[in-house]
Design an enzyme around this catalytic site. Structure first.
Site, PDB file in Angstrom:
ATOM      1  N   SER A   1       0.858  -1.185   0.000  1.00  0.00           N
ATOM      2  CA  SER A   1       0.000   0.000   0.000  1.00  0.00           C
ATOM      3  C   SER A   1       0.892   1.232   0.000  1.00  0.00           C
ATOM      4  CB  SER A   1      -0.895   0.005   1.244  1.00  0.00           C
ATOM      5  OG  SER A   1      -1.542   1.259   1.405  1.00  0.00           O
TER       6      SER A   1
ATOM      7  N   TYR B   1      -2.240  -1.512  10.350  1.00  0.00           N
ATOM      8  CA  TYR B   1      -2.238  -1.514   8.893  1.00  0.00           C
ATOM      9  C   TYR B   1      -0.924  -0.981   8.324  1.00  0.00           C
ATOM     10  CZ  TYR B   1      -3.846  -1.021   4.086  1.00  0.00           C
ATOM     11  OH  TYR B   1      -3.962  -1.136   2.720  1.00  0.00           O
TER      12      TYR B   1
END
Length: 344
Positions: A190, A202
């Site tokens: 990401s 995350y």
């Protein structure tokens, strides 16, 4: 270089403005020609594709919805023999109804060693002597996200088990099959694996995927295996859905002690949620094909790229920001995020 200039008819040492200008122009033409030829060569090399797609097997995780689901449908139309790892029976059934007879599904929980082993044994029987051309580690989760102080250890580990440990265990388990085919490993990271913009597991997990992929690529390239990293920006998927994000923020807030709540202030949560809504509505892209195009290229290109940035916000926002001094990002987040009531 003086010899080159003399051969081309320029004086060895220019004594006037005209001679100097001519030699400078020659340098500019040379550099420009090199850049153009290099670009054309890169574009040609980037366009070359593999052969015998219909004989190649690809395993994709996280196929119930989102990127994984769309990728499986595309690979199936291209002729790949796809094995889709789905978390639920419903997700598997829906995908099978939308694809051809060569796509197979298997129930897969990437946090379970037993589930991963069963998926590997099933895949081994399917591919036989062909080996596994590609594995796409797409399965992931984003929540909980929020201020780091609001998290408990289990809030971190629940995300790390999927996004980090799951990717590593899937890769190591399927690696013998990939070596057999001299295939591809495609790991979905990401832009938040480049810029840590919020708390929770995350960003940590995506930084881990980046470093794991880099180390793996350097360790196994001797075996003819390519390791590619996909770095999507913000897209409208289950990961960025506002309702679960807000629900998790309320849960995190409710588990805080009265002292911690007082330090942030009663209105902090509402302001934080408003900012999340503004960011998600402003930057999330609904065109998921921008990501699956990158995944497809990583699997079909004769010379895949090491990194793929998917989305305009990734290319012109997050990736350039990752090369900036840390203070730039710190200041930017200070300007955007709300201030706690008892901040210094």
């Amino acid at each position: 270089m003086d010899s080159v200039y003399q051969y081309l008819g320029y004086p060895a040492q220019a004594n006037d403005d005209s001679g100097t200008s001519s030699r400078d122009n020659l340098w500019l033409y040379g550099v420009g020609t090199f850049v153009v030829l290099w670009t054309l060569g890169w574009l040609y090399r980037d366009s070359l594709e593999i052969e015998d797609i219909k004989e190649k097997y690809v395993f994709v995780t996280g196929c119930d919805s989102g990127f994984g689901n769309l990728l499986c449908k595309r690979l199936d139309r291209l002729g790949f023999r796809v094995i889709a790892g789905c978390l639920t029976e419903k997700g598997a059934d829906d995908l099978k109804r939308a694809t051809g007879p060569y796509l197979k599904t298997v129930l897969l929980d990437v946090t379970s060693t037993g589930s991963i082993q069963k998926a590997m044994e099933y895949t081994k029987q399917e591919v036989e002597d062909n080996g596994l051309w590609g594995i796409v580690n797409n399965a992931g989760r984003s929540l909980p996200m929020g201020p780091s102080e609001w998290m408990r250890l289990e809030d971190y580990t629940s995300t790390l088990k999927v996004n980090m440990t799951g990717v590593i265990e899937m890769t190591l388990t399927f690696l013998p099959l990939i070596k057999q085919a001299q295939g591809r490993i495609v790991n979905v990271a990401s832009v938040l694996g480049r810029v840590a913009a919020n708390g929770g597991g995350y960003c940590i997990s995506k930084f881990a995927v980046e470093s794991f992929s880099d180390c793996l690529r350097r360790d196994i390239h001797y075996f003819g295996i390519k390791v590619c990293i996909i770095e999507p920006g913000f897209f409208k998927t289950a990961v960025t859905s506002l309702d679960p994000i807000e629900s998790e923020l309320h849960r995190l807030w409710n588990q805080l002690t009265p002292e911690v709540k007082a330090s942030y202030g009663d209105k902090y949560l509402d302001k934080y949620i408003q900012i999340q809504r503004l960011i998600m509505n402003a930057v999330c892209d609904s065109d998921l094909s921008k990501v699956t195009n990158c995944m497809e290229h990583a699997l079909t290109s004769a010379y895949p790229r090491t990194r793929y940035s998917a989305g305009w916000d990734a290319k012109f926002g997050w990736i350039p920001l990752s090369y900036m001094p840390s203070c730039v990002i710190d200041i930017g987040l200070k300007l955007v995020m709300p201030r706690p009531a008892k901040s210094v």
